[in-house]
Design a protein around this motif. Structure first.
Motif, mmCIF file in Angstrom:
data_model
loop_
_atom_site.group_PDB
_atom_site.id
_atom_site.type_symbol
_atom_site.label_atom_id
_atom_site.label_comp_id
_atom_site.label_asym_id
_atom_site.label_seq_id
_atom_site.Cartn_x
_atom_site.Cartn_y
_atom_site.Cartn_z
ATOM 1 N N HIS A 1 12.790 24.303 12.498
ATOM 2 C CA HIS A 1 11.842 23.454 11.764
ATOM 3 C C HIS A 1 10.407 23.651 12.260
ATOM 4 O O HIS A 1 9.596 22.726 12.236
ATOM 5 C CB HIS A 1 12.226 21.974 11.852
ATOM 6 C CG HIS A 1 13.575 21.677 11.306
ATOM 7 N ND1 HIS A 1 14.378 20.654 11.779
ATOM 8 C CD2 HIS A 1 14.285 22.282 10.320
ATOM 9 C CE1 HIS A 1 15.515 20.628 11.112
ATOM 10 N NE2 HIS A 1 15.478 21.602 10.211
ATOM 11 N N GLU A 2 10.088 24.857 12.677
ATOM 12 C CA GLU A 2 8.738 25.182 13.128
ATOM 13 C C GLU A 2 8.082 26.160 12.160
ATOM 14 O O GLU A 2 8.744 27.020 11.583
ATOM 15 C CB GLU A 2 8.774 25.802 14.527
ATOM 16 C CG GLU A 2 9.280 24.854 15.611
ATOM 17 C CD GLU A 2 9.302 25.515 16.977
ATOM 18 O OE1 GLU A 2 9.086 26.751 17.041
ATOM 19 O OE2 GLU A 2 9.539 24.816 17.965
ATOM 20 N N VAL A 3 6.762 26.026 12.008
ATOM 21 C CA VAL A 3 6.004 26.993 11.212
ATOM 22 C C VAL A 3 5.828 28.250 12.049
ATOM 23 O O VAL A 3 5.237 28.210 13.129
ATOM 24 C CB VAL A 3 4.642 26.419 10.792
ATOM 25 C CG1 VAL A 3 3.804 27.486 10.096
ATOM 26 C CG2 VAL A 3 4.834 25.221 9.870
ATOM 27 N N VAL A 4 6.346 29.379 11.546
ATOM 28 C CA VAL A 4 6.304 30.627 12.313
ATOM 29 C C VAL A 4 5.223 31.571 11.815
ATOM 30 O O VAL A 4 4.925 32.579 12.473
ATOM 31 C CB VAL A 4 7.678 31.329 12.286
ATOM 32 C CG1 VAL A 4 8.721 30.476 12.993
ATOM 33 C CG2 VAL A 4 8.119 31.639 10.850
ATOM 34 N N ALA A 5 4.626 31.270 10.659
ATOM 35 C CA ALA A 5 3.539 32.111 10.137
ATOM 36 C C ALA A 5 2.781 31.341 9.073
ATOM 37 O O ALA A 5 3.329 30.454 8.403
ATOM 38 C CB ALA A 5 4.078 33.416 9.562
ATOM 39 N N THR A 6 1.500 31.685 8.930
ATOM 40 C CA THR A 6 0.674 31.184 7.836
ATOM 41 C C THR A 6 0.043 32.393 7.165
ATOM 42 O O THR A 6 -0.650 33.181 7.812
ATOM 43 C CB THR A 6 -0.413 30.225 8.338
ATOM 44 O OG1 THR A 6 0.219 29.119 9.009
ATOM 45 C CG2 THR A 6 -1.244 29.694 7.181
ATOM 46 N N VAL A 7 0.312 32.544 5.871
ATOM 47 C CA VAL A 7 -0.062 33.761 5.150
ATOM 48 C C VAL A 7 -1.152 33.438 4.124
ATOM 49 O O VAL A 7 -0.967 32.559 3.274
ATOM 50 C CB VAL A 7 1.153 34.369 4.425
ATOM 51 C CG1 VAL A 7 0.793 35.711 3.800
ATOM 52 C CG2 VAL A 7 2.353 34.501 5.362
ATOM 53 N N PRO A 8 -2.298 34.136 4.156
ATOM 54 C CA PRO A 8 -3.318 33.923 3.128
ATOM 55 C C PRO A 8 -2.875 34.515 1.792
ATOM 56 O O PRO A 8 -2.312 35.621 1.744
ATOM 57 C CB PRO A 8 -4.532 34.671 3.687
ATOM 58 C CG PRO A 8 -3.949 35.718 4.573
ATOM 59 C CD PRO A 8 -2.699 35.135 5.167
#
Length: 311
Positions: free
Chosen positions: A86-93
């Motif tokens: 339940h963790e954010v592993v990436a943020t993609v533009p």
């Protein structure tokens, strides 16, 4: 005439949660609280609230359910959540005003409502690897079961773009109803269902050469989901109800009342329950498919919209 089903809601504990296998989870994008609610169907409880970007709206997952993609419409990005931790592993533009998302084992496809494009994300690297021009105001994508085609509703064009996933190019454009939004494929990908918000209908497209069918539903249908038995559940945001369509008959068989402004719909893998986000009530309705009736209401974040289940 559709059957209106009105039953008292049962307490959450009444759901047969133990019948579910482990790790079947419901992910809800809460647009106004900038987070994602995670509901475990086996435990029958909310197990996590995950902060993401500004304005989360769309939810999709890889076929194995390991990764969940959340579109952040006000941040022009996609948050990638590990479904186990339940963790954010990436943020993609991505492009402007991303709305819907669907994924294969290798790529995720994001509709950019204000850019008139679809961003392709490499699942292995979580990097954008392509930008595909489609129609005006693309709303929601769905990928064919074999991963070779991506269907995209174009809200302002009253059409569906068909993308060849091997070449990342549009190979066909299909006319549908006014302001198409939600889209889903039936079992085996043999039927395509499109919710037309502007004319209160669902377009049913079958094999080439077969007639296109238009099914009248409730007011302002926006989201829909299909069970493995080819039963379609359509969220009518204008009249706080869900229409039930049996694909073979292409007719509404029941109308299920939910809470205010239903938007997103997700059917469980075993087709026993359907989960519906109620945007104005900050809740998730649970519909029992055997009785076509609501059996529970789950509090979530503020302004819930997209919803998806991990298998």
């Amino acid at each position: 005439m559709a059957l209106l089903v009105v039953l008292a809601l049962l307490p959450l504990a009444a759901l047969p949660a133990a019948a579910y296998p482990p790790r079947v989870q419901v992910f809800v994008a809460n647009t106004d609280s900038d987070n994602v609610t995670v509901y475990d169907t086996r435990l029958g409880e909310v197990t996590a609230t995950v902060p993401v970007g500004d304005g989360p709206v769309g939810v999709g997952s890889t076929p194995d359910g390991d990764l969940v993609y959340i579109t952040n419409e006000r941040a022009n990005s996609v948050s990638v959540i590990d479904a186990l931790s339940h963790e954010v592993v990436a943020t993609v533009p991505v492009g402007a005003h991303p709305y819907g998302v669907d994924a294969t084992a290798t790529h995720a496809y994001v509709t950019n409502y204000d850019s008139d494009t679809v961003t392709v994300i490499d699942v292995a690297t979580q990097q954008p690897v392509g930008e595909i021009p489609v129609g005006r105001a693309p709303h929601t994508p769905v990928v064919s079961p074999d991963g070779t085609l991506v269907y995209v509703t174009n809200n302002d064009d009253s059409s569906v773009s068909v993308i060849d996933a091997t070449t990342n190019s549009v190979i066909n454009t299909i006319p549908v109803g006014r302001f198409p939004a939600g889209i889903a494929l039936g079992p085996g990908g043999h039927r395509l269902y499109v919710a037309n918000t502007g004319d209160n209908s669902v377009t049913v497209i079958s094999a080439p050469g077969e007639p296109v069918v238009t099914v009248p539903v409730g007011k302002a249908p926006i989201g829909l989901s299909v069970t493995p038995q080819d039963v379609v559940y359509v969220a009518n945001t204008g009249d706080d109800a869900v229409s039930v369509i049996h694909g073979d008959s292409a007719a509404v068989s029941a109308t299920v009342p939910v809470e205010q402004r239903p938007e997103g719909v997700a059917a469980s893998p075993d087709a026993r329950f359907v989960y519906v986000t109620n945007n104005a009530a900050n809740t998730l309705s649970v519909i029992d498919t055997s009785s076509a009736s609501p059996v529970a209401t789950i509090p979530v974040g503020q302004g819930p919209e997209g919803v998806a289940m991990t298998p």
